[in-house]
Design a protein around this motif. Structure first.
Motif, PDB file in Angstrom:
ATOM      1  N   THR A  40       0.916  -1.168   0.074  1.00 53.97           N
ATOM      2  CA  THR A  40       0.032  -0.075  -0.108  1.00 53.97           C
ATOM      3  C   THR A  40       0.806   1.337  -0.263  1.00 53.97           C
ATOM      4  OG1 THR A  40      -0.099  -0.085   2.443  1.00 53.97           O
ATOM      5  CG2 THR A  40      -1.934  -1.031   1.137  1.00 53.97           C
ATOM      6  N   CYS A  41       2.144   1.185   0.343  1.00 59.20           N
ATOM      7  CA  CYS A  41       3.038   2.384   0.363  1.00 59.20           C
ATOM      8  C   CYS A  41       3.576   2.675  -0.879  1.00 59.20           C
ATOM      9  CB  CYS A  41       4.078   1.925   1.632  1.00 59.20           C
ATOM     10  SG  CYS A  41       5.071   0.565   1.029  1.00 59.20           S
ATOM     11  N   THR A  42       3.320   1.899  -2.038  1.00 59.40           N
ATOM     12  CA  THR A  42       3.939   2.069  -3.072  1.00 59.40           C
ATOM     13  C   THR A  42       3.850   3.627  -3.752  1.00 59.40           C
ATOM     14  OG1 THR A  42       4.838   1.122  -5.254  1.00 59.40           O
ATOM     15  CG2 THR A  42       2.367   1.163  -4.610  1.00 59.40           C
ATOM     16  N   THR A  43       4.953   4.083  -4.171  1.00 58.41           N
ATOM     17  CA  THR A  43       4.863   5.425  -4.870  1.00 58.41           C
ATOM     18  C   THR A  43       5.037   5.176  -6.315  1.00 58.41           C
ATOM     19  OG1 THR A  43       7.313   5.427  -4.596  1.00 58.41           O
ATOM     20  CG2 THR A  43       5.928   6.210  -2.784  1.00 58.41           C
ATOM     21  N   ARG A  44       5.410   3.875  -6.972  1.00 58.51           N
ATOM     22  CA  ARG A  44       5.428   3.842  -8.313  1.00 58.51           C
ATOM     23  C   ARG A  44       4.283   3.695  -9.236  1.00 58.51           C
ATOM     24  NH1 ARG A  44      11.041   4.246  -9.029  1.00 58.51           N
ATOM     25  NH2 ARG A  44      11.711   4.080  -7.038  1.00 58.51           N
ATOM     26  N   SER A  45       4.593   4.259 -10.512  1.00 59.20           N
ATOM     27  CA  SER A  45       3.715   4.213 -11.682  1.00 59.20           C
ATOM     28  C   SER A  45       3.732   2.771 -12.367  1.00 59.20           C
ATOM     29  CB  SER A  45       3.450   5.321 -12.561  1.00 59.20           C
ATOM     30  OG  SER A  45       3.373   6.468 -11.719  1.00 59.20           O
ATOM     31  N   VAL A  46       2.502   2.061 -12.597  1.00 59.55           N
ATOM     32  CA  VAL A  46       2.822   0.594 -13.251  1.00 59.55           C
ATOM     33  C   VAL A  46       2.692   0.960 -14.656  1.00 59.55           C
ATOM     34  CG1 VAL A  46       1.644  -1.687 -13.332  1.00 59.55           C
ATOM     35  CG2 VAL A  46       1.925  -0.525 -10.939  1.00 59.55           C
ATOM     36  N   ALA A  47       3.727   0.194 -15.399  1.00 58.83           N
ATOM     37  CA  ALA A  47       3.577   0.216 -16.863  1.00 58.83           C
ATOM     38  C   ALA A  47       3.160  -1.001 -17.423  1.00 58.83           C
ATOM     39  CB  ALA A  47       4.944   0.621 -17.323  1.00 58.83           C
ATOM     40  N   ASP A  48       3.539  -2.025 -16.838  1.00 55.79           N
ATOM     41  CA  ASP A  48       3.162  -3.464 -17.340  1.00 55.79           C
ATOM     42  C   ASP A  48       2.848  -4.375 -16.381  1.00 55.79           C
ATOM     43  OD1 ASP A  48       4.648  -5.778 -18.839  1.00 55.79           O
ATOM     44  OD2 ASP A  48       3.446  -5.198 -19.952  1.00 55.79           O
ATOM     45  N   VAL A  49       2.140  -5.623 -16.435  1.00 53.01           N
ATOM     46  CA  VAL A  49       1.955  -6.523 -15.512  1.00 53.01           C
ATOM     47  C   VAL A  49       2.060  -7.554 -16.453  1.00 53.01           C
ATOM     48  CG1 VAL A  49       0.785  -7.610 -13.729  1.00 53.01           C
ATOM     49  CG2 VAL A  49       0.771  -5.133 -13.913  1.00 53.01           C
ATOM     50  N   ARG A  50       2.608  -8.827 -16.045  1.00 50.06           N
ATOM     51  CA  ARG A  50       2.673  -9.948 -16.921  1.00 50.06           C
ATOM     52  C   ARG A  50       2.839 -11.272 -15.886  1.00 50.06           C
ATOM     53  NH1 ARG A  50       7.798 -11.464 -20.807  1.00 50.06           N
ATOM     54  NH2 ARG A  50       9.372 -11.305 -19.202  1.00 50.06           N
ATOM     55  N   VAL A  51       2.641 -12.450 -16.320  1.00 49.19           N
ATOM     56  CA  VAL A  51       2.626 -13.719 -15.839  1.00 49.19           C
ATOM     57  C   VAL A  51       3.058 -14.678 -16.759  1.00 49.19           C
ATOM     58  CG1 VAL A  51       1.700 -15.554 -14.675  1.00 49.19           C
ATOM     59  CG2 VAL A  51       0.743 -13.216 -14.061  1.00 49.19           C
ATOM     60  N   VAL A  52       4.089 -15.242 -16.823  1.00 47.59           N
ATOM     61  CA  VAL A  52       4.643 -16.393 -17.583  1.00 47.59           C
ATOM     62  C   VAL A  52       4.657 -17.861 -16.980  1.00 47.59           C
ATOM     63  CG1 VAL A  52       6.191 -14.600 -18.757  1.00 47.59           C
ATOM     64  CG2 VAL A  52       7.095 -16.109 -17.068  1.00 47.59           C
ATOM     65  N   ASP A  53       4.838 -18.682 -17.706  1.00 47.34           N
ATOM     66  CA  ASP A  53       4.915 -20.291 -17.336  1.00 47.34           C
ATOM     67  C   ASP A  53       6.420 -20.239 -17.185  1.00 47.34           C
ATOM     68  OD1 ASP A  53       5.334 -22.920 -17.273  1.00 47.34           O
ATOM     69  OD2 ASP A  53       3.827 -23.402 -18.448  1.00 47.34           O
ATOM     70  N   GLU A  54       6.955 -20.523 -15.989  1.00 38.53           N
ATOM     71  CA  GLU A  54       8.209 -20.552 -15.868  1.00 38.53           C
ATOM     72  C   GLU A  54       9.156 -21.768 -16.511  1.00 38.53           C
ATOM     73  OE1 GLU A  54       9.909 -20.813 -11.774  1.00 38.53           O
ATOM     74  OE2 GLU A  54       9.481 -18.740 -11.404  1.00 38.53           O
ATOM     75  N   ALA A  55       8.432 -22.777 -16.906  1.00 43.86           N
ATOM     76  CA  ALA A  55       8.978 -23.739 -17.865  1.00 43.86           C
ATOM     77  C   ALA A  55       9.301 -23.492 -19.294  1.00 43.86           C
ATOM     78  CB  ALA A  55       7.929 -25.382 -17.499  1.00 43.86           C
ATOM     79  N   THR A  56       8.342 -22.867 -19.633  1.00 42.62           N
ATOM     80  CA  THR A  56       8.602 -22.603 -21.340  1.00 42.62           C
ATOM     81  C   THR A  56       8.699 -21.043 -21.414  1.00 42.62           C
ATOM     82  OG1 THR A  56       5.881 -21.636 -21.337  1.00 42.62           O
ATOM     83  CG2 THR A  56       6.642 -24.390 -21.777  1.00 42.62           C
ATOM     84  N   PHE A  57       8.678 -20.265 -20.519  1.00 43.55           N
ATOM     85  CA  PHE A  57       8.916 -18.683 -20.555  1.00 43.55           C
ATOM     86  C   PHE A  57       7.862 -18.191 -21.261  1.00 43.55           C
ATOM     87  CE2 PHE A  57      12.989 -20.304 -19.581  1.00 43.55           C
ATOM     88  CZ  PHE A  57      13.156 -19.659 -18.369  1.00 43.55           C
ATOM     89  N   GLU A  58       6.834 -18.533 -21.682  1.00 47.82           N
ATOM     90  CA  GLU A  58       5.599 -18.125 -22.659  1.00 47.82           C
ATOM     91  C   GLU A  58       4.668 -17.261 -21.617  1.00 47.82           C
ATOM     92  OE1 GLU A  58       5.050 -18.258 -25.870  1.00 47.82           O
ATOM     93  OE2 GLU A  58       7.024 -19.218 -25.960  1.00 47.82           O
ATOM     94  N   PRO A  59       4.372 -16.329 -21.999  1.00 50.49           N
ATOM     95  CA  PRO A  59       3.684 -15.178 -21.155  1.00 50.49           C
ATOM     96  C   PRO A  59       1.908 -15.893 -21.095  1.00 50.49           C
ATOM     97  CG  PRO A  59       4.114 -14.194 -23.121  1.00 50.49           C
ATOM     98  CD  PRO A  59       4.910 -15.349 -23.323  1.00 50.49           C
ATOM     99  N   VAL A  60       1.418 -16.112 -20.156  1.00 48.56           N
ATOM    100  CA  VAL A  60       0.102 -16.628 -20.030  1.00 48.56           C
ATOM    101  C   VAL A  60      -1.132 -15.435 -20.068  1.00 48.56           C
ATOM    102  CG1 VAL A  60       0.730 -18.705 -19.279  1.00 48.56           C
ATOM    103  CG2 VAL A  60       0.067 -17.140 -17.751  1.00 48.56           C
ATOM    104  N   TRP A  61      -0.454 -14.272 -19.393  1.00 50.62           N
ATOM    105  CA  TRP A  61      -1.209 -13.008 -19.428  1.00 50.62           C
ATOM    106  C   TRP A  61      -0.638 -11.888 -19.219  1.00 50.62           C
ATOM    107  CZ3 TRP A  61      -2.162  -9.942 -14.716  1.00 50.62           C
ATOM    108  CH2 TRP A  61      -3.101  -8.942 -14.818  1.00 50.62           C
ATOM    109  N   GLU A  62      -1.035 -10.771 -19.884  1.00 55.46           N
ATOM    110  CA  GLU A  62       0.005  -9.557 -19.899  1.00 55.46           C
ATOM    111  C   GLU A  62      -0.932  -8.466 -20.273  1.00 55.46           C
ATOM    112  OE1 GLU A  62       3.968  -7.100 -21.609  1.00 55.46           O
ATOM    113  OE2 GLU A  62       3.463  -9.506 -22.511  1.00 55.46           O
ATOM    114  N   ILE A  63      -0.777  -7.325 -19.186  1.00 50.49           N
ATOM    115  CA  ILE A  63      -1.690  -5.862 -19.757  1.00 50.49           C
ATOM    116  C   ILE A  63      -0.583  -4.954 -19.554  1.00 50.49           C
ATOM    117  CG2 ILE A  63      -3.748  -6.588 -18.906  1.00 50.49           C
ATOM    118  CD1 ILE A  63      -3.306  -5.250 -16.270  1.00 50.49           C
ATOM    119  N   ALA A  64      -0.903  -3.970 -20.119  1.00 47.50           N
ATOM    120  CA  ALA A  64       0.232  -2.731 -20.342  1.00 47.50           C
ATOM    121  C   ALA A  64      -0.486  -1.535 -20.628  1.00 47.50           C
ATOM    122  CB  ALA A  64       1.218  -2.786 -21.490  1.00 47.50           C
TER     123      ALA A  64
END
Length: 196
Positions: A40-64
């Protein structure tokens, strides 16, 4: 030996560039969905959020975001938010037993990012998963207080060398410094011995 040392010294900028500072974020479960949390204390502006499968490094979801968004701290995996475009839609539920890596990049990129690795089994609605263990929201918030997420120093010696990626980076750099020091000391001793 001399070529090896010169090669390692030449690679130093690449090694330093790979010493990415990461800050912790937490993951929980809500209504069957994974939820990513910034403190809750964060002062940062978010540019991108993503989730990848660690085994394949393929993104499964991303918003920007076209323009980094400030004030949003919670992200439900698979859902969009005002100000964000879906880059990679979530096409299936997160698989049980699969290891995922989630990261949030900020508006001052390139720079530090927030990340967490998890499986769906790690997540619960009544606990927070961060830094590889289960904790409470309070313990997560407390741990984040001294990080750059909360406006404190971003690139201190401690933040670079003692974050999870920084520790590996420190080992590589210390090994490099040790090798270079050994090589110069060895050459110096050979010169002194040659003049005796």
């Amino acid at each position: 030996m001399r070529r090896l040392v010169l090669l390692l010294v030449g690679m130093l900028p690449v090694l330093l560039a790979s010493c990415t500072v990461t800050w912790s974020m937490a993951a929980t479960e809500s209504g069957g969905n994974a939820v990513l949390h910034l403190p809750t204390c964060t002062t940062r502006s978010v540019a991108d959020v993503r989730v990848v499968d660690e085994a394949t490094f393929e993104p499964v979801w991303e918003i920007a975001a076209a323009e980094p968004v400030k004030g949003i701290r919670d992200f439900v995996v698979g859902e969009s938010l005002p100000g964000f475009d879906v880059v990679v839609p979530l096409t299936a539920e997160l698989a049980e037993g699969t290891k995922y890596y989630a990261e949030i990049r900020f508006g001052d990129s390139p720079g530090p990012l927030a990340d967490v690795s998890f499986t769906t089994g790690d997540l619960s609605s009544d606990s927070w998963w961060f830094d590889g263990h289960v904790g409470t929201q309070e313990s997560f918030e407390s741990a984040a207080q001294d990080s750059g997420l909360c406006g404190n120093s971003d690139f201190s010696f401690k933040s670079i060398f003692w974050t999870k990626f920084g520790l590996g980076c420190a080992v590589v750099l210390l090994a490099l410094v040790g090798l270079v020091g050994w090589w110069f000391f060895r050459r110096r001793r050979a010169r002194v011995g040659g003049h005796a």
